[in-house]
Design an enzyme around this catalytic site. Structure first.
Site, mmCIF file in Angstrom:
data_model
loop_
_atom_site.group_PDB
_atom_site.id
_atom_site.type_symbol
_atom_site.label_atom_id
_atom_site.label_comp_id
_atom_site.label_asym_id
_atom_site.label_seq_id
_atom_site.Cartn_x
_atom_site.Cartn_y
_atom_site.Cartn_z
ATOM 1 N N CYS A 1 38.941 33.793 2.990
ATOM 2 C CA CYS A 1 40.291 34.328 2.789
ATOM 3 C C CYS A 1 41.088 34.618 4.053
ATOM 4 O O CYS A 1 42.315 34.513 4.058
ATOM 5 C CB CYS A 1 40.222 35.611 1.970
ATOM 6 S SG CYS A 1 39.066 35.566 0.595
ATOM 7 N N CYS B 1 44.013 32.301 5.724
ATOM 8 C CA CYS B 1 45.361 32.224 5.150
ATOM 9 C C CYS B 1 46.041 33.590 5.054
ATOM 10 O O CYS B 1 47.246 33.703 5.227
ATOM 11 C CB CYS B 1 45.313 31.584 3.769
ATOM 12 S SG CYS B 1 45.065 29.798 3.797
ATOM 13 N N HIS B 2 45.256 34.617 4.742
ATOM 14 C CA HIS B 2 45.851 35.931 4.500
ATOM 15 C C HIS B 2 45.798 36.853 5.720
ATOM 16 O O HIS B 2 46.499 37.870 5.741
ATOM 17 C CB HIS B 2 45.142 36.615 3.334
ATOM 18 C CG HIS B 2 45.275 35.885 2.037
ATOM 19 N ND1 HIS B 2 46.426 35.897 1.286
ATOM 20 C CD2 HIS B 2 44.396 35.088 1.362
ATOM 21 C CE1 HIS B 2 46.266 35.167 0.199
ATOM 22 N NE2 HIS B 2 45.040 34.647 0.230
ATOM 23 N N MET C 1 46.141 27.946 -3.804
ATOM 24 C CA MET C 1 45.024 28.876 -3.931
ATOM 25 C C MET C 1 43.873 28.163 -4.635
ATOM 26 O O MET C 1 44.009 27.758 -5.797
ATOM 27 C CB MET C 1 45.458 30.095 -4.740
ATOM 28 C CG MET C 1 44.323 31.025 -5.122
ATOM 29 S SD MET C 1 43.689 31.948 -3.715
ATOM 30 C CE MET C 1 42.513 33.002 -4.560
ATOM 31 N N HIS D 1 52.060 26.959 12.308
ATOM 32 C CA HIS D 1 50.691 26.652 11.893
ATOM 33 C C HIS D 1 50.164 25.437 12.658
ATOM 34 O O HIS D 1 49.767 25.559 13.796
ATOM 35 C CB HIS D 1 50.652 26.436 10.381
ATOM 36 C CG HIS D 1 49.272 26.434 9.815
ATOM 37 N ND1 HIS D 1 48.457 27.547 9.874
ATOM 38 C CD2 HIS D 1 48.558 25.471 9.175
ATOM 39 C CE1 HIS D 1 47.292 27.271 9.288
ATOM 40 N NE2 HIS D 1 47.321 26.009 8.866
ATOM 41 N N HIS E 1 52.076 21.425 5.434
ATOM 42 C CA HIS E 1 50.782 21.440 6.117
ATOM 43 C C HIS E 1 50.468 20.006 6.533
ATOM 44 O O HIS E 1 49.868 19.243 5.782
ATOM 45 C CB HIS E 1 49.692 21.991 5.214
ATOM 46 C CG HIS E 1 48.412 22.293 5.945
ATOM 47 N ND1 HIS E 1 47.574 21.317 6.427
ATOM 48 C CD2 HIS E 1 47.850 23.486 6.295
ATOM 49 C CE1 HIS E 1 46.542 21.889 7.029
ATOM 50 N NE2 HIS E 1 46.680 23.198 6.968
#
Length: 556
Positions: free
Chosen positions: A56, A59-60, A97, A336, A379
């Site tokens: 996790c 991304c978070h 997700m 990113h 992305h």
């Protein structure tokens, strides 16, 4: 949440600071208006903390403030409640997700554990400065003990460095024979492999911050130096400017938010810089602005360092290491990954949470344009450079959160009317895409969708014929890569196409669970037919693949 497979990461978890108490802690602002956090034992909290790092945090964020993924601090998660969070963790969404429960990565008990964990206040990780970094530094084979000439017969330009994610290794595979040369222990979940300018040295960086320097000239290539530059990381690069080849390397970390410049031949740390600072739009101080992608300029002795949460592109001048100079270019938040246009002059990087592509002129060190894309969360990986039948040279990105594939004009001299504009939007198979790929000798554009919850989409690849892109609604052909691999039942995810040096075949990873074999499917680019499947019990959790020649020369 970051796509990966479950593992036990005790070394990284042990480095995190202990929680004062596990239950009943206040959350962020507005805690008094929120439901209380679900109860957890200390053992449960520690287990969940390791899972969060693996699945996790990428991304978070470690502090859960979000970037590629949404903010999942307690002020938000407690409003959702445990049962609703369990559904989301189990089934995922087409917006990127993954379906952690449905695909079997997490058991129902672990889904429940994580739904309760994200409602707890996030623990603050420790700092990891130069004293801590130097304690990890290992010069395994000094320069004077290394070969003076290449000691093997491999065609190194066509060797692939392949990430064996969850077992903490890479495999070096001979692109000519399709045989494994060797496997090499590295950091956990190698994010990228990068080559020195000469092509002799391979740099890898693990999610856990370990950088390995591998000498490809040895009879059997192996690690000659290693260092840990942070507790969580993604990026490494080496100097490419003429006259500075192989001299320096740089690595950036997610935590602590910093980058480290090292000697390129030994990995000895030379300079460390924090990236904490203020957001480009609101001017708010951010304590976790992570270093995302790093590339090396071909026009100046500089590294291009992209800082995610604050939106700054930093041109790090390594020509005078004692007096390190940095040109700060404010752009857009949530930078990113990205890559160069076909000329190597312009760097295009996704500000994915705001659906934008930032264009940097690396010759003039200036912002050229910020391009809004039609899709959600671009992305590109490094993107794909193709020559469009109408718009000329374009750079391509896919999107995590939607099926759109954006084409951006990159030829300000030959096609000025299309330069730095989204000139076409293709309809891909679905959300959850991570990488697009092409090659100067290829007539095709490939798009994967590994994060899509749909089994058929995550196991296949879409292929566009570049000559057809001038049509009003160009269609794509679907390649059943996972079915070709024939690995049995389960949801295998096909990820990251990579061409060989000749540009006549493309390799795809078929990413399986850690306890099951993975594979690499090789496709004939001319016919789009299966060429071969590389299977070996050593190939576990196969993800990224990096061809030495193409990576060294920024060909994509």
């Amino acid at each position: 949440m970051k796509k990966s497979l479950l593992h036990s990461l005790l070394p990284a978890a042990a480095l995190l600071l202990p929680l004062a108490t596990v239950t009943g802690l206040p959350s962020a602002a507005g805690a008094k208006d929120l439901p209380p956090a679900p109860k957890m034992t200390k053992a449960e909290f520690e287990k969940a903390k390791g899972i969060f790092f693996d699945l996790c945090a990428g991304c978070h964020g470690k502090l859960r403030k979000g970037a590629t993924g949404p903010n999942i601090q307690p002020a938000f998660t407690r409003k959702e409640g445990t049962e609703r969070l369990k559904q989301f963790i189990t089934y995922g969404s087409p917006a990127g997700m993954p379906n952690w429960g449905e695909s079997g990565v997490l058991t129902p008990e672990e889904v429940d554990l994580m739904a309760r964990y994200v409602q707890q206040p996030p623990p603050m990780p420790p700092e990891f400065g130069l004293p801590e970094i130097m304690k990890t530094y290992q010069l395994i084979v000094p320069l004077d003990k290394r070969p003076k000439k290449k000691m093997n017969s491999y065609n190194l330009d066509n060797v692939f460095s392949v990430t064996l994610r969850d077992i903490g290794k890479i495999a070096l595979i001979d692109g000519d024979t399709k045989k494994i040369i060797t496997t090499i222990p590295t950091g956990f979940a190698v994010h990228i492999s990068r080559l020195s300018s000469s092509g002799r040295y391979l740099y890898t960086i693990g999610r856990d911050g370990w950088v390995n320097l591998i000498d490809l000239w040895m009879k059997t290539p192996k690690t000659v130096a290693k260092v840990r530059i942070g507790l969580e990381a993604r990026s490494v690069e080496s100097s490419k400017m003429k006259g500075w080849e192989d001299k320096y390397a740089i690595a950036g970390s997610y935590w602590p938010p910093q980058y480290v410049v090292m000697d390129g031949l030994t990995l000895k740390p030379l300079r460390i810089r924090s990236t904490r600072g203020y957001t480009v739009d609101t001017g708010v101080f951010h304590q976790e602005p992570r270093v995302a992608s790093i590339v090396a300029s071909h026009f100046h002795p500089e590294f291009i360092v992209n800082v995610k949460e604050t939106g700054h592109v930093m041109m790090v001048d390594y020509s005078d290491m004692p007096n390190l100079k940095v040109t700060d270019i404010p752009t857009a938040r949530f930078l990113h990954d990205g890559g160069f246009d076909s000329t190597g002059r312009y760097f295009l990087v996704a500000a994915n949470a705001v659906n934008k592509i930032v264009v940097i002129d690396t010759k003039d060190d200036k912002l050229v344009k910020i391009v809004k894309t039609s899709g959600t969360k671009p992305h590109p990986g490094r993107g794909a450079n193709i020559v469009h039948p109408k718009f000329g040279p374009v750079w391509v990105t896919s999107h995590i959160g939607s099926p759109e594939i954006s084409l951006i004009g990159t030829d300000p001299k030959g096609h000025p009317q299309y330069a730095w504009k989204e000139v076409q939007v293709l309809e891909g198979p679905g959300g959850g895409a991570l990488f697009v790929k092409s090659h100067p000798k290829s007539k095709h554009l490939y798009v994967d969708t590994p994060l899509n919850p749909d089994k058929d989409l995550s196991g296949g690849v879409a292929v566009f014929n570049i000559a057809d892109l001038g049509k009003k609604e160009p269609e794509f052909k679907e390649l059943p890569i996972a079915k070709w691999a024939n690995l049995g039942k389960g949801q295998q995810r096909v990820v990251q196409g990579e061409f060989n040096k000749a540009g006549d075949e493309i390799w795809f990873s078929v990413w399986n669970k850690k306890d099951k074999p993975s594979a690499i499917v090789v496709v004939d680019d001319k016919t789009l037919k299966l060429k071969t499947v590389i299977k070996d019990d050593r190939l576990r959790t196969v993800t990224g693949k990096f061809n030495v020649f193409n990576t060294r020369n920024d060909i994509y």
